[in-house]
Design a protein around this motif. Structure first.
Motif, PDB file in Angstrom:
ATOM      1  N   ASP A 126       0.820  -1.209   0.000  1.00  0.00           N
ATOM      2  CA  ASP A 126       0.000   0.000   0.000  1.00  0.00           C
ATOM      3  C   ASP A 126       0.855   1.260   0.000  1.00  0.00           C
ATOM      4  OD1 ASP A 126      -2.681  -0.876  -0.108  1.00  0.00           O
ATOM      5  OD2 ASP A 126      -2.601  -1.504   1.989  1.00  0.00           O
ATOM      6  N   ARG A 127       2.052   1.171   0.540  1.00  0.00           N
ATOM      7  CA  ARG A 127       2.906   2.356   0.683  1.00  0.00           C
ATOM      8  C   ARG A 127       3.813   2.588  -0.520  1.00  0.00           C
ATOM      9  NH1 ARG A 127       4.735   2.225   7.123  1.00  0.00           N
ATOM     10  NH2 ARG A 127       2.612   2.477   7.955  1.00  0.00           N
ATOM     11  N   ILE A 128       4.395   1.543  -1.058  1.00  0.00           N
ATOM     12  CA  ILE A 128       5.358   1.723  -2.153  1.00  0.00           C
ATOM     13  C   ILE A 128       4.830   1.222  -3.491  1.00  0.00           C
ATOM     14  CG2 ILE A 128       7.265   1.522  -0.511  1.00  0.00           C
ATOM     15  CD1 ILE A 128       7.889  -1.219  -1.784  1.00  0.00           C
ATOM     16  N   GLY A 129       3.705   0.506  -3.455  1.00  0.00           N
ATOM     17  CA  GLY A 129       3.156  -0.064  -4.676  1.00  0.00           C
ATOM     18  C   GLY A 129       3.153  -1.583  -4.611  1.00  0.00           C
ATOM     19  N   ALA A 130       1.977  -2.177  -4.725  1.00  0.00           N
ATOM     20  CA  ALA A 130       1.865  -3.631  -4.620  1.00  0.00           C
ATOM     21  C   ALA A 130       2.648  -4.340  -5.723  1.00  0.00           C
ATOM     22  CB  ALA A 130       0.388  -4.030  -4.683  1.00  0.00           C
ATOM     23  N   HIS A 131       2.694  -3.737  -6.916  1.00  0.00           N
ATOM     24  CA  HIS A 131       3.420  -4.362  -8.029  1.00  0.00           C
ATOM     25  C   HIS A 131       4.906  -4.516  -7.703  1.00  0.00           C
ATOM     26  CE1 HIS A 131      -0.233  -2.814  -9.931  1.00  0.00           C
ATOM     27  NE2 HIS A 131      -0.064  -3.733 -10.856  1.00  0.00           N
ATOM     28  N   LYS A 132       5.479  -3.522  -7.040  1.00  0.00           N
ATOM     29  CA  LYS A 132       6.903  -3.585  -6.691  1.00  0.00           C
ATOM     30  C   LYS A 132       7.186  -4.723  -5.721  1.00  0.00           C
ATOM     31  CE  LYS A 132       7.673   1.388  -7.337  1.00  0.00           C
ATOM     32  NZ  LYS A 132       8.043   2.660  -6.662  1.00  0.00           N
ATOM     33  N   VAL A 133       6.285  -4.912  -4.759  1.00  0.00           N
ATOM     34  CA  VAL A 133       6.467  -5.985  -3.780  1.00  0.00           C
ATOM     35  C   VAL A 133       6.390  -7.349  -4.462  1.00  0.00           C
ATOM     36  CG1 VAL A 133       5.503  -7.071  -1.712  1.00  0.00           C
ATOM     37  CG2 VAL A 133       5.583  -4.581  -1.886  1.00  0.00           C
ATOM     38  N   VAL A 134       5.423  -7.515  -5.363  1.00  0.00           N
ATOM     39  CA  VAL A 134       5.264  -8.790  -6.053  1.00  0.00           C
ATOM     40  C   VAL A 134       6.469  -9.092  -6.947  1.00  0.00           C
ATOM     41  CG1 VAL A 134       3.898 -10.041  -7.774  1.00  0.00           C
ATOM     42  CG2 VAL A 134       2.759  -8.737  -5.976  1.00  0.00           C
ATOM     43  N   VAL A 135       6.931  -8.089  -7.685  1.00  0.00           N
ATOM     44  CA  VAL A 135       8.108  -8.286  -8.547  1.00  0.00           C
ATOM     45  C   VAL A 135       9.323  -8.661  -7.716  1.00  0.00           C
ATOM     46  CG1 VAL A 135       9.747  -7.106 -10.059  1.00  0.00           C
ATOM     47  CG2 VAL A 135       7.292  -6.829 -10.433  1.00  0.00           C
ATOM     48  N   GLY A 136       9.501  -8.027  -6.556  1.00  0.00           N
ATOM     49  CA  GLY A 136      10.608  -8.376  -5.678  1.00  0.00           C
ATOM     50  C   GLY A 136      10.501  -9.808  -5.183  1.00  0.00           C
ATOM     51  N   GLY A 137       9.280 -10.244  -4.862  1.00  0.00           N
ATOM     52  CA  GLY A 137       9.087 -11.621  -4.424  1.00  0.00           C
ATOM     53  C   GLY A 137       9.394 -12.626  -5.521  1.00  0.00           C
ATOM     54  N   LEU A 138       8.968 -12.329  -6.743  1.00  0.00           N
ATOM     55  CA  LEU A 138       9.257 -13.219  -7.872  1.00  0.00           C
ATOM     56  C   LEU A 138      10.751 -13.334  -8.133  1.00  0.00           C
ATOM     57  CD1 LEU A 138       6.392 -12.096 -10.264  1.00  0.00           C
ATOM     58  CD2 LEU A 138       6.667 -14.382  -9.302  1.00  0.00           C
ATOM     59  N   ALA A 139      11.463 -12.215  -8.006  1.00  0.00           N
ATOM     60  CA  ALA A 139      12.923 -12.255  -8.163  1.00  0.00           C
ATOM     61  C   ALA A 139      13.550 -13.131  -7.086  1.00  0.00           C
ATOM     62  CB  ALA A 139      13.487 -10.836  -8.090  1.00  0.00           C
ATOM     63  N   GLY A 140      13.002 -13.078  -5.869  1.00  0.00           N
ATOM     64  CA  GLY A 140      13.504 -13.923  -4.789  1.00  0.00           C
ATOM     65  C   GLY A 140      13.300 -15.400  -5.075  1.00  0.00           C
ATOM     66  N   VAL A 141      12.158 -15.747  -5.664  1.00  0.00           N
ATOM     67  CA  VAL A 141      11.900 -17.148  -6.019  1.00  0.00           C
ATOM     68  C   VAL A 141      12.921 -17.640  -7.042  1.00  0.00           C
ATOM     69  CG1 VAL A 141      10.254 -18.734  -7.086  1.00  0.00           C
ATOM     70  CG2 VAL A 141       9.453 -16.999  -5.473  1.00  0.00           C
ATOM     71  N   VAL A 142      13.237 -16.797  -8.027  1.00  0.00           N
ATOM     72  CA  VAL A 142      14.232 -17.163  -9.031  1.00  0.00           C
ATOM     73  C   VAL A 142      15.569 -17.494  -8.372  1.00  0.00           C
ATOM     74  CG1 VAL A 142      15.574 -16.335 -11.004  1.00  0.00           C
ATOM     75  CG2 VAL A 142      13.125 -15.814 -10.858  1.00  0.00           C
ATOM     76  N   LEU A 143      15.968 -16.696  -7.398  1.00  0.00           N
ATOM     77  CA  LEU A 143      17.259 -16.889  -6.736  1.00  0.00           C
ATOM     78  C   LEU A 143      17.277 -18.098  -5.805  1.00  0.00           C
ATOM     79  CD1 LEU A 143      18.089 -13.177  -5.816  1.00  0.00           C
ATOM     80  CD2 LEU A 143      19.041 -14.532  -7.693  1.00  0.00           C
ATOM     81  N   LEU A 144      16.139 -18.460  -5.234  1.00  0.00           N
ATOM     82  CA  LEU A 144      16.106 -19.507  -4.204  1.00  0.00           C
ATOM     83  C   LEU A 144      15.654 -20.871  -4.705  1.00  0.00           C
ATOM     84  CD1 LEU A 144      14.548 -17.485  -1.236  1.00  0.00           C
ATOM     85  CD2 LEU A 144      16.911 -18.263  -1.428  1.00  0.00           C
ATOM     86  N   SER A 145      15.185 -20.965  -5.940  1.00  0.00           N
ATOM     87  CA  SER A 145      14.608 -22.215  -6.425  1.00  0.00           C
ATOM     88  C   SER A 145      15.580 -23.391  -6.318  1.00  0.00           C
ATOM     89  CB  SER A 145      14.144 -22.054  -7.882  1.00  0.00           C
ATOM     90  OG  SER A 145      13.048 -21.177  -7.963  1.00  0.00           O
ATOM     91  N   ILE A 146      16.765 -23.234  -6.859  1.00  0.00           N
ATOM     92  CA  ILE A 146      17.752 -24.323  -6.816  1.00  0.00           C
ATOM     93  C   ILE A 146      18.338 -24.518  -5.421  1.00  0.00           C
ATOM     94  CG2 ILE A 146      20.039 -25.022  -7.633  1.00  0.00           C
ATOM     95  CD1 ILE A 146      19.252 -24.068 -10.398  1.00  0.00           C
TER      96      ILE A 146
END
Length: 456
Positions: A312-332
Motif C-alpha cells: 500500500d505504501r510503495i506499490g503492490a506491483h513492486k512488492v510482487v516483482v521483488g518476491g518473484l525475483a527472490g523465487v528465481v534466486l532460491l529455487s535451486i
C-alpha cells in the motif's frame, strides 16, 4: 486499489469483513491442503493396490489431487456469475458448506483393500466437489475484504483473504504432524482421517461468522444503478459476466494467469513435491519435513500482512516483482539443501522460500481486483485465478515428479521450471499495472456509467 462509491448505509467494519474472509478461506484451504498433504504421503498406499510400482502410485495419488483443479474454473464461472449479479455474501456461504461436506466425507472413505477400485473413484468424486467449491470461494473472499477496505488500504485488507492459505496450511500440516506422532501404523490406518473429520468443527465456526456479514457496498452501488438505468442500458449488473469478461478483458485474464503462476503452481512445488522428494528420493523423516512446512506456514502468516502493508505504501506491483525475483534466486538452493539432510539448512531453505512467496500471494488479491470493473470483477478475478490453478497448480506436483524422473530423480528440472515461470510472472505483473491505467482512463471517458465500473 479498488475504490468504492458512497452508499447510504453505514459501512461495516473493514476488520470484521477481513476476519470473515480470513475465517472462511482458512477453513477451505485447510481442507485443500489436508488433501494435498495426504496425497503426498498416504493416499498412494491407502487408495491404490500394493502391487502397483511406487512411482506410479505416487503419480496416481497426485493425479487425484490434480483432478480437483479441473472444475475450479467452472466453480469460478458459476459462483462469479452469482457473486456479480446477486452478491458476494451468498456465494461465500454456499462454497464453505460444499467444501466442508466433501472434506468430512473423505475422512470416512473406505480403502482400496476394502472396496477395490471404487475407493479412488469415490475420492475423485469428492475431490471434484472440493474443486468447484474453492473455485468460487477465492474471488468472493477477496472482494468482500477489498471492497470494504478504506481508501489506500486495499492491499492490506485484501491480504487477509490470502492469509487463509497460510492459516489453512498451518492447521493442516500441524494436524498431520500431530497424527504422525502416533506412529506409522496408526497413521496409515486411522490417523490420516482425523484432519478431514475435524474440518466439520471449523466449518460450523466459519458459517457463523459469514452469515452475519453484510454484502459489499460495491454491490449496493451496482444494484442501485441497475434500478436507475436498467440492465444492459449503461449500468448495473452484467447479464452474463463471463461473456463480458472474455470479450473485453481477456488480455487481463491471460496476464493475470501468468502473474499468479508462481504463487499457485510454484507453491505446490515447494510444498507437496518437496515433501515427496524429501521422503521418497532422499529418505528423510516425514515428521521432520512436515514440521518444517508448519514453521514455514507460520512465517507466511506473520509476514504477509506486513508485506501487503508495504504494498500500500510503495506499490503492490513492486512488492510482487521483488518476491518473484527472490523465487528465481532460491529455487535451486532450496532443493540443494534438502539433499544435504541437514535439518537446520532444510528449515532455513523452507523459511526463505516461503518469505519471498509471501510477497507474491498477499498483494496479488488487490492487484488482480484492480484490473476488472466491479460489475464483472468477481468473474474476472475468479477466471484468472482458477485457470491459473488448473494450468499450473493442479498438475504442478505431477509435472514436478515427471520432470524429476526424466533426470533420474534429480531436483533441478522442477527447480528450473519454477525459475522460468517466475521470470514470466515478473513481466505479466507489470502488464497488469498498464491494464489498470487503461481501465481508469476508459472509465473517465465514459462517465457516469463507468463510475461504478472503476470507482471514479
Amino acid at each position: 486499489m479498488p475504490d468504492r462509491t458512497t452508499t447510504a448505509r453505514r459501512p461495516q467494519s473493514p476488520y470484521r469483513t477481513a476476519l470473515a474472509a480470513l475465517s472462511g478461506t482458512s477453513i477451505e484451504w485447510y481442507d485443500f491442503y489436508a488433501f494435498a498433504t495426504a496425497a503426498a504421503i498416504v493416499f498412494n498406499d491407502v487408495f491404490f493396490p500394493d502391487d502397483m510400482p511406487t512411482a506410479l502410485k505416487t503419480i496416481s495419488s497426485f493425479a487425484t489431487f490434480a483432478v480437483g483443479f479441473l472444475l475450479r474454473p467452472l466453480g469460478g464461472i458459476v459462483f462469479g456469475h452469482i457473486g456479480d449479479r446477486v452478491g458476494r455474501k451468498k456465494t461465500l456461504v454456499i462454497t464453505l458448506m460444499m467444501m466442508g461436506i466433501a472434506s468430512f466425507a473423505i475422512g470416512l472413505l473406505p480403502t482400496y483393500d476394502q472396496v477395490g477400485p471404487l475407493a479412488p473413484i469415490l475420492l475423485i468424486v469428492l475431490r471434484l466437489v472440493q474443486g468447484i467449491a474453492i473455485g468460487g470461494e477465492w474471488g468472493g473472499a477477496v472482494l468482500i475484504a477489498v471492497e470494504n477496505a478504506p481508501k489506500g488500504k486495499a492491499t492490506f485488507f485484501g491480504s487477509f483473504a490470502q492469509l487463509g492459505s497460510s492459516v489453512g496450511a498451518l492447521l493442516s500440516t500441524g494436524m498431520f504432524s500431530l497424527m504422525s506422532l502416533f506412529g506409522d501404523t496408526a497413521f496409515d490406518s486411522w490417523g490420516w482421517r482425523v484432519p478431514f473429520l475435524a474440518s466439520a468443527v471449523l466449518v460450523v465456526i466459519g458459517l457463523v461468522v459469514r452469515t452475519k456479514l453484510e454484502d459489499s457496498p460495491v454491490m449496493e452501488d451496482i444494484h442501485t444503478e441497475q434500478k436507475e438505468k436498467g440492465e444492459g442500458k449503461g449500468g448495473g449488473a452484467s447479464q452474463l459476466p463471463v461473456a463480458e469478461v472474455l470479450r473485453n478483458d481477456w488480455k487481463t485474464v491471460l496476464v493475470g494467469v501468468f502473474s499468479l503462476a508462481t504463487a499457485t503452481g510454484g507453491y505446490y512445488v515447494v510444498t507437496s513435491y518437496l515433501l515427496s522428494y524429501g521422503t521418497d528420493d532422499q529418505h528423510l523423516s516425514e515428521s521432520m519435513l512436515l514440521n518444517g512446512l508448519t514453521l514455514a506456514a507460520f512465517l507466511e502468516l506473520v509476514v504477509t500482512p506486513f508485506l501487503s502493508l508495504l504494498g500500500d505504501r510503495i506499490g503492490a506491483h513492486k512488492v510482487v516483482v521483488g518476491g518473484l525475483a527472490g523465487v528465481v534466486l532460491l529455487s535451486i538452493p532450496q532443493f540443494m539443501v534438502v539433499g544435504t539432510g541437514n535439518v537446520v539448512l532444510i528449515y532455513l531453505g523452507m523459511l526463505a522460500m516461503r518469505f519471498v512467496m509471501s510477497a507474491l500471494y498477499g498483494p496479488m488479491a488487490a492487484i488482480l481486483a484492480d484490473g476488472f470493473a466491479p460489475h464483472v470483477r468477481y468473474t474476472g478475478i475468479s477466471l484468472a485465478y482458477q485457470i491459473c490453478n488448473l494450468v499450473f497448480a493442479g498438475f504442478a506436483p505431477v509435472t514436478a515428479v515427471w520432470l524429476s524422473s526424466l533426470a533420474g530423480g534429480a531436483y533441478w528440472p522442477p527447480a528450473v521450471a519454477l525459475m522460468v515461470i517466475s521470470l514470466i510472472g515478473i513481466w505479466c505483473t507489470l502488464r497488469l499495472r498498464v491494464y489498470r491505467a487503461r481501465l481508469i482512463a476508459s472509465a473517465t471517458a465514459d462517465a457516469p456509467a463507468a463510475r461504478v465500473a472503476a470507482g471514479v
